[in-house]
Design a protein around this motif. Structure first.
Motif, PDB file in Angstrom:
ATOM      1  N   GLN A  30       0.843  -1.192   0.000  1.00 11.37           N
ATOM      2  CA  GLN A  30       0.000   0.000   0.000  1.00 11.37           C
ATOM      3  C   GLN A  30       0.879   1.243   0.000  1.00 11.37           C
ATOM      4  OE1 GLN A  30      -3.521  -0.254  -0.038  1.00 11.37           O
ATOM      5  NE2 GLN A  30      -3.196   1.800  -0.737  1.00 11.37           N
ATOM      6  N   LEU A  31       1.837   1.268   0.866  1.00 12.84           N
ATOM      7  CA  LEU A  31       2.751   2.408   0.938  1.00 12.84           C
ATOM      8  C   LEU A  31       3.534   2.538  -0.368  1.00 12.84           C
ATOM      9  CD1 LEU A  31       3.974   1.953   4.575  1.00 12.84           C
ATOM     10  CD2 LEU A  31       2.815   3.941   3.650  1.00 12.84           C
ATOM     11  N   GLY A  32       3.964   1.401  -0.885  1.00 11.55           N
ATOM     12  CA  GLY A  32       4.752   1.425  -2.118  1.00 11.55           C
ATOM     13  C   GLY A  32       3.985   2.064  -3.253  1.00 11.55           C
ATOM     14  N   LYS A  33       2.704   1.734  -3.372  1.00 12.74           N
ATOM     15  CA  LYS A  33       1.909   2.314  -4.444  1.00 12.74           C
ATOM     16  C   LYS A  33       1.651   3.782  -4.183  1.00 12.74           C
ATOM     17  CE  LYS A  33       0.109  -2.014  -5.765  1.00 12.74           C
ATOM     18  NZ  LYS A  33      -0.776  -2.639  -6.643  1.00 12.74           N
ATOM     19  N   LEU A  34       1.503   4.142  -2.958  1.00 14.69           N
ATOM     20  CA  LEU A  34       1.253   5.544  -2.618  1.00 14.69           C
ATOM     21  C   LEU A  34       2.450   6.410  -2.985  1.00 14.69           C
ATOM     22  CD1 LEU A  34      -0.579   5.042   0.733  1.00 14.69           C
ATOM     23  CD2 LEU A  34      -1.477   6.088  -1.330  1.00 14.69           C
ATOM     24  N   VAL A  35       3.630   5.911  -2.736  1.00 16.81           N
ATOM     25  CA  VAL A  35       4.829   6.694  -3.036  1.00 16.81           C
ATOM     26  C   VAL A  35       5.316   6.421  -4.451  1.00 16.81           C
ATOM     27  CG1 VAL A  35       5.471   6.676  -0.629  1.00 16.81           C
ATOM     28  CG2 VAL A  35       6.395   4.949  -2.158  1.00 16.81           C
ATOM     29  N   GLY A  36       4.703   5.420  -5.096  1.00 15.57           N
ATOM     30  CA  GLY A  36       5.089   5.128  -6.476  1.00 15.57           C
ATOM     31  C   GLY A  36       6.283   4.193  -6.552  1.00 15.57           C
ATOM     32  N   CYS A  37       6.449   3.345  -5.562  1.00 13.07           N
ATOM     33  CA  CYS A  37       7.564   2.397  -5.582  1.00 13.07           C
ATOM     34  C   CYS A  37       7.064   1.017  -5.183  1.00 13.07           C
ATOM     35  CB  CYS A  37       8.642   2.859  -4.613  1.00 13.07           C
ATOM     36  SG  CYS A  37       9.340   4.425  -5.136  1.00 13.07           S
ATOM     37  N   SER A  38       7.919   0.044  -5.277  1.00 16.11           N
ATOM     38  CA  SER A  38       7.519  -1.327  -4.950  1.00 16.11           C
ATOM     39  C   SER A  38       7.588  -1.552  -3.436  1.00 16.11           C
ATOM     40  CB  SER A  38       8.450  -2.295  -5.657  1.00 16.11           C
ATOM     41  OG  SER A  38       9.755  -2.063  -5.215  1.00 16.11           O
ATOM     42  N   ALA A  39       6.962  -2.590  -3.014  1.00 13.73           N
ATOM     43  CA  ALA A  39       6.910  -2.882  -1.583  1.00 13.73           C
ATOM     44  C   ALA A  39       8.314  -3.067  -1.029  1.00 13.73           C
ATOM     45  CB  ALA A  39       6.084  -4.145  -1.367  1.00 13.73           C
ATOM     46  N   ARG A  40       9.182  -3.655  -1.830  1.00 15.97           N
ATOM     47  CA  ARG A  40      10.540  -3.923  -1.362  1.00 15.97           C
ATOM     48  C   ARG A  40      11.234  -2.619  -1.003  1.00 15.97           C
ATOM     49  NH1 ARG A  40      12.226  -9.530  -2.447  1.00 15.97           N
ATOM     50  NH2 ARG A  40      13.578  -9.507  -0.730  1.00 15.97           N
ATOM     51  N   THR A  41      11.010  -1.634  -1.792  1.00 15.74           N
ATOM     52  CA  THR A  41      11.648  -0.336  -1.534  1.00 15.74           C
ATOM     53  C   THR A  41      11.149   0.246  -0.212  1.00 15.74           C
ATOM     54  OG1 THR A  41      11.684   0.002  -3.902  1.00 15.74           O
ATOM     55  CG2 THR A  41      12.096   1.912  -2.530  1.00 15.74           C
ATOM     56  N   VAL A  42       9.879   0.049   0.045  1.00 19.52           N
ATOM     57  CA  VAL A  42       9.320   0.562   1.302  1.00 19.52           C
ATOM     58  C   VAL A  42      10.006  -0.104   2.484  1.00 19.52           C
ATOM     59  CG1 VAL A  42       7.241   0.764   2.687  1.00 19.52           C
ATOM     60  CG2 VAL A  42       7.115   0.999   0.201  1.00 19.52           C
ATOM     61  N   GLY A  43      10.154  -1.412   2.387  1.00 18.57           N
ATOM     62  CA  GLY A  43      10.819  -2.136   3.458  1.00 18.57           C
ATOM     63  C   GLY A  43      12.241  -1.643   3.643  1.00 18.57           C
ATOM     64  N   PHE A  44      12.894  -1.356   2.539  1.00 17.59           N
ATOM     65  CA  PHE A  44      14.269  -0.861   2.598  1.00 17.59           C
ATOM     66  C   PHE A  44      14.303   0.500   3.269  1.00 17.59           C
ATOM     67  CE2 PHE A  44      18.549  -0.928   0.806  1.00 17.59           C
ATOM     68  CZ  PHE A  44      18.783  -2.275   0.923  1.00 17.59           C
ATOM     69  N   ALA A  45      13.342   1.305   2.983  1.00 17.85           N
ATOM     70  CA  ALA A  45      13.288   2.650   3.570  1.00 17.85           C
ATOM     71  C   ALA A  45      13.127   2.537   5.083  1.00 17.85           C
ATOM     72  CB  ALA A  45      12.128   3.417   2.964  1.00 17.85           C
ATOM     73  N   LEU A  46      12.266   1.651   5.507  1.00 14.55           N
ATOM     74  CA  LEU A  46      12.070   1.484   6.944  1.00 14.55           C
ATOM     75  C   LEU A  46      13.298   0.848   7.574  1.00 14.55           C
ATOM     76  CD1 LEU A  46       8.379   0.361   6.863  1.00 14.55           C
ATOM     77  CD2 LEU A  46       9.301   2.550   7.565  1.00 14.55           C
ATOM     78  N   ALA A  47      13.953   0.003   6.810  1.00 16.52           N
ATOM     79  CA  ALA A  47      15.169  -0.633   7.329  1.00 16.52           C
ATOM     80  C   ALA A  47      16.241   0.423   7.560  1.00 16.52           C
ATOM     81  CB  ALA A  47      15.646  -1.677   6.327  1.00 16.52           C
ATOM     82  N   ALA A  48      16.233   1.423   6.705  1.00 18.61           N
ATOM     83  CA  ALA A  48      17.221   2.496   6.844  1.00 18.61           C
ATOM     84  C   ALA A  48      16.774   3.492   7.900  1.00 18.61           C
ATOM     85  CB  ALA A  48      17.393   3.191   5.499  1.00 18.61           C
ATOM     86  N   LEU A  49      15.604   3.286   8.425  1.00 17.35           N
ATOM     87  CA  LEU A  49      15.078   4.198   9.433  1.00 17.35           C
ATOM     88  C   LEU A  49      15.964   4.172  10.677  1.00 17.35           C
ATOM     89  CD1 LEU A  49      12.643   6.008   9.606  1.00 17.35           C
ATOM     90  CD2 LEU A  49      11.496   4.219  10.832  1.00 17.35           C
ATOM     91  N   PRO A  50      16.457   5.318  11.077  1.00 10.89           N
ATOM     92  CA  PRO A  50      17.333   5.394  12.251  1.00 10.89           C
ATOM     93  C   PRO A  50      16.538   5.206  13.534  1.00 10.89           C
ATOM     94  CG  PRO A  50      16.883   7.594  11.403  1.00 10.89           C
ATOM     95  CD  PRO A  50      16.227   6.624  10.468  1.00 10.89           C
TER      96      PRO A  50
END
Length: 112
Positions: A30-50
């Motif tokens: 859901q987040l991936g589509k909202l931001v225009g990216c794939s789900a994997r990218t969303v997970g990566f973004a959260l993984a990079a979350l400090p």
DNA sequence: TTGTTGACTCTGA
DNA sequence: CTCAGAGCCAACA
């Protein structure tokens, strides 16, 4: 390829997660589509979350309705308890009812 | 630059 | 229902 455009991407994901109210959850897809990216990218973004960030990453789960947290699988328990504190109820298989707790971002960009 | 990896999702068997 | 494979985008070496 864009170099500076990647930064807003992470910010977009973080903003979306922050928009989710307590007691609700969302999925990577859901987040991936909202931001225009794939789900994997969303997970990566959260993984990079400090650590210590203002982003309730714990409210983000997978499409299966299960809690996810790195394949190492230690923080899963942490997320599990955090969601319990939010007032959510897990199924027997530790699954969440996305139909009940699934957060609705509403209209994308049209009226806000 | 390419190649591999990763907090995922979908479709098919 | 579960299991397996392919696709996806971004970051790191």
């Amino acid at each position: 390829m864009p170099r500076r455009t990647l930064q807003p991407l992470y910010q977009q994901i973080y903003e979306r997660v922050q928009q989710v109210q307590p007691g609700y959850v969302t999925t990577y897809g859901q987040l991936g589509k909202l931001v225009g990216c794939s789900a994997r990218t969303v997970g990566f973004a959260l993984a990079a979350l400090p650590p210590g960030s203002d982003v309730p990453w714990q409210r983000v789960i997978n499409a299966q309705g299960k809690v996810s947290f790195r394949r190492d699988g230690e923080g899963n328990l942490l997320q599990y308890e955090l969601l319990l504190a939010e007032g959510l109820c897990f199924a027997a298989d530790q699954r969440l009812d996305l139909q009940r707790y699934g957060w609705d971002f509403g209209p994308p960009v049209l009226l806000t």
